[in-house]
Design an enzyme around this catalytic site. Structure first.
Site, PDB file in Angstrom:
ATOM      1  N   TYR A 430       0.813  -1.221   0.000  1.00  0.00           N
ATOM      2  CA  TYR A 430       0.000   0.000   0.000  1.00  0.00           C
ATOM      3  C   TYR A 430       0.849   1.274   0.000  1.00  0.00           C
ATOM      4  O   TYR A 430       2.061   1.224   0.143  1.00  0.00           O
ATOM      5  CB  TYR A 430      -1.045   0.003   1.106  1.00  0.00           C
ATOM      6  CG  TYR A 430      -0.646  -0.205   2.535  1.00  0.00           C
ATOM      7  CD1 TYR A 430      -1.606  -0.595   3.455  1.00  0.00           C
ATOM      8  CD2 TYR A 430       0.648   0.017   3.004  1.00  0.00           C
ATOM      9  CE1 TYR A 430      -1.291  -0.765   4.787  1.00  0.00           C
ATOM     10  CE2 TYR A 430       0.961  -0.148   4.332  1.00  0.00           C
ATOM     11  CZ  TYR A 430      -0.007  -0.539   5.222  1.00  0.00           C
ATOM     12  OH  TYR A 430       0.323  -0.686   6.532  1.00  0.00           O
ATOM     13  N   GLU A 431       0.156   2.399  -0.213  1.00  0.00           N
ATOM     14  CA  GLU A 431       0.795   3.709  -0.429  1.00  0.00           C
ATOM     15  C   GLU A 431       1.742   3.691  -1.621  1.00  0.00           C
ATOM     16  O   GLU A 431       2.786   4.342  -1.618  1.00  0.00           O
ATOM     17  CB  GLU A 431       1.536   4.181   0.835  1.00  0.00           C
ATOM     18  CG  GLU A 431       0.672   4.286   2.064  1.00  0.00           C
ATOM     19  CD  GLU A 431      -0.606   5.063   1.834  1.00  0.00           C
ATOM     20  OE1 GLU A 431      -0.624   5.957   0.976  1.00  0.00           O
ATOM     21  OE2 GLU A 431      -1.599   4.767   2.501  1.00  0.00           O
ATOM     22  N   GLY A 432       1.387   2.952  -2.654  1.00  0.00           N
ATOM     23  CA  GLY A 432       2.239   2.784  -3.825  1.00  0.00           C
ATOM     24  C   GLY A 432       3.139   1.593  -3.612  1.00  0.00           C
ATOM     25  O   GLY A 432       3.971   1.581  -2.699  1.00  0.00           O
TER      26      GLY A 432
END
Length: 574
Positions: A430-432
């Site tokens: 997550y978050e890229g």
């Protein structure tokens, strides 16, 4: 076993990052040793006594959707209430919104402690901190006044709403829409998935930051706007937003991951943050804050897994180490000691990287010198994808090794070792994803960060030169290895610039992930070597630096070759 915050290690790395140099810099002049020590000790106490005991409970029971509302596990709500009332949510928040205004570096140390105690618990304040950053930088004065004080106090929590079923990392395909209203508000309609703490019972209100499109907005990411959509409206009524379902996940079971529906009836009321069609720029403020937090999350979960593995290795009797006539604790076996050293050295390296990133943000925000602020911003930009990706990969690796140290007992849930591995696995996603972090590093950060890159290389070589002046074979080996790693990084980054200049972008991106890892090895070894150079009388720190040099940094040449391997020759194998 119970968690104990590694305050000695944390203090050492805080000094490495500059906090111990308060008398020599304007950045931390207001943070004397007594203040820092008091904050760390109290953070450790709360984490050890209140949060860590909930970690296993949260994993077993999880958050549940009951009659349309999310109910968190027993003890969760009370712990969060006491945590926020103690002022922990406001630690580095702006003073003008009732925050304490402490450095990001101190916040980073506390964030590590919260995540070690319970990664699932720490996710709620991590996202709130990102929402505070985004609103403080981009919202109107009216929105700031209405929402920042409650977010800073922790009475309200924040979320980040990007992803949709058809739009994972590719936000250009976002379909959620927003319609302008005559009163200046917007009506938001759409569905968002994977929304961490999208609904829960821990705070009085939840402030959603939502990406959506206006009618006739340009296609792609240039047509996305950002909206503030609260669960409870200013008049006290419920907004048209609700949690439709919870994801059934591999780990972080206590952290509710929600499918959120906006505008099921007449449209959720929202307010524009920043300018129309410039929402992604605003959201990146929140995302970059969260990316450093997620990197620190990797350090935190790795530390918890290491502590448990070390405790087990010291108490588990198995085999006869070193020819002993009696059964020995497994820590007596060389391979177990090697595994534990690998775990600890990688944790310390990742801690150095994350804290250095936090220090760069402090330089960008707190320095009185404009050139220093600019360099700090450039350095923070370059380090952020490295901190996020390298540290979360280490979180997974160390948790994996923790299971291995436990042997068969690690594969069953009884010991708790498996939970750390399950929890850690989301962080590289997550978050890229970490692949996206590597792309960001090569395609965006490297071309605009030449001063920061020069600083990283020169620091590695300066530390190498200092250590080379000392007597002793180990010092010579460490110095030579650090210089070699810096050479490998310089060669690989030059290759990336050459590929970009020649418009061979596929070749550059194909080597982005090994290049990011090489950055991590270089910065991590520099940090460990600096600690070793400053603490030569500490045999443990000296051993960690040499071990990391011989067991991890030794692969720097291979990482450089992999980074420069190019894409075209490998496509035929697919």
């Amino acid at each position: 076993m119970t968690y104990q915050a590694p305050l000695q290690d944390i203090r050492l790395v805080l000094e490495f990052a500059g906090l111990g140099q308060a008398s020599a810099t304007d950045l931390y002049a207001d943070c004397d040793a007594d203040l820092v020590d008091s904050v760390l000790r109290e953070a450790a106490r709360f984490a050890e006594e209140r949060i860590a005991p909930l970690n296993g409970i949260g994993d077993r029971i999880g958050s549940k959707l009951v009659d349309g509302a999310v109910v968190t596990p027993p003890g969760w709500k009370e712990a969060y209430r006491d945590w926020s009332e103690a002022g922990w949510n406001s630690l580095s928040a702006p003073v003008e919104w009732d925050g304490q205004g402490l450095p990001v570096l101190i916040q980073a140390a506390c964030t590590e402690i919260w995540n070690s105690a319970s990664m699932a618990f720490a996710l709620a304040p991590l996202l709130t901190a990102g929402a505070i950053d985004a609103l403080a930088h981009h919202a109107s004065d009216e929105l700031k006044a209405a929402y920042l004080p409650k977010l800073v106090s922790g009475e309200w929590t924040g979320t980040m709403n990007l992803t949709e079923p058809q739009a994972g990392s590719d936000l250009s395909t976002v379909r959620t829409r927003a319609i302008r209203q005559l009163d200046g508000t917007y009506r938001v309609e759409g569905q968002k998935i994977f929304i961490t703490y999208g609904d829960h019972d821990m705070s009085d209100n939840i402030v959603h930051l939502v990406l959506a499109r206006l009618p006739n907005a340009p296609p792609g990411t240039g047509g996305i706007s950002l909206f503030l959509v609260p669960r409870i409206l200013p008049d006290g009524s419920l907004n048209d937003v609700h949690c439709h379902s919870l994801e059934h996940k591999l780990g972080i079971h206590a952290s509710p991951t929600c499918t959120m529906v906006f505008g099921d009836i007449e449209g959720a009321v929202g307010w524009l943050v920043g300018e129309e069609n410039r929402g992604l720029n605003c959201m990146f403020t929140m995302m970059n804050s969260a990316r450093l937090g997620i990197g620190i999350q990797g350090v935190g979960i790795a530390e918890r897994a290491y502590q448990q593995a070390l405790d087990y290795a010291q108490t588990r009797q198995q085999g006869r180490a070193g020819g002993s006539p009696q059964t020995s604790p497994i820590i007596g076996h060389p391979d177990i000691r090697r595994t534990l050293l690998l775990m600890r050295s990688k944790i310390m390296a990742a801690r150095c990287i994350c804290y250095a990133t936090a220090a760069a943000l402090d330089r960008a925000n707190r320095s009185e010198d404009q050139e220093e602020r600019a360099l700090g911003a450039e350095l923070a930009g370059l380090l952020t994808p490295i901190a996020k990706a390298y540290s979360t990969d280490i979180g997974c690796e160390v948790a994996h090794l923790g299971v291995q140290v436990h042997g068969g007992m690690g594969f069953v849930e009884e010991t708790g070792a498996a939970q750390h591995l399950r929890d850690a696995r989301i962080a590289p996603i997550y978050e890229g994803t970490n692949g996206i972090q590597a792309i960001d590093l090569v395609a965006r950060k490297l071309p605009r960060s030449q001063k920061a890159l020069s600083l990283i290389l020169s620091e590695a070589r300066t530390v190498s030169d200092e250590i080379a002046l000392r007597d002793g074979a180990q010092s010579k080996i460490l110095a030579a290895r650090l210089a070699q790693v810096a050479d490998c990084l310089e060669r690989a980054t030059k290759y990336m610039r050459d590929m970009q200049a020649a418009h061979r972008h596929e070749d550059a991106l194909a080597g982005a992930s090994p290049l990011l890892e090489l950055f991590g090895v270089c910065i991590g070894l520099t940090g460990l070597a600096r600690l070793e150079n400053a603490r030569r009388d500490d045999e443990g720190i000296a051993s960690l630096a040499v071990f990391f040099s011989n067991q991890v940094a030794v692969y720097a040449g291979a990482l450089a070759e992999s980074a420069m391997g190019g894409a075209i020759p490998h496509i035929r194998a697919l």
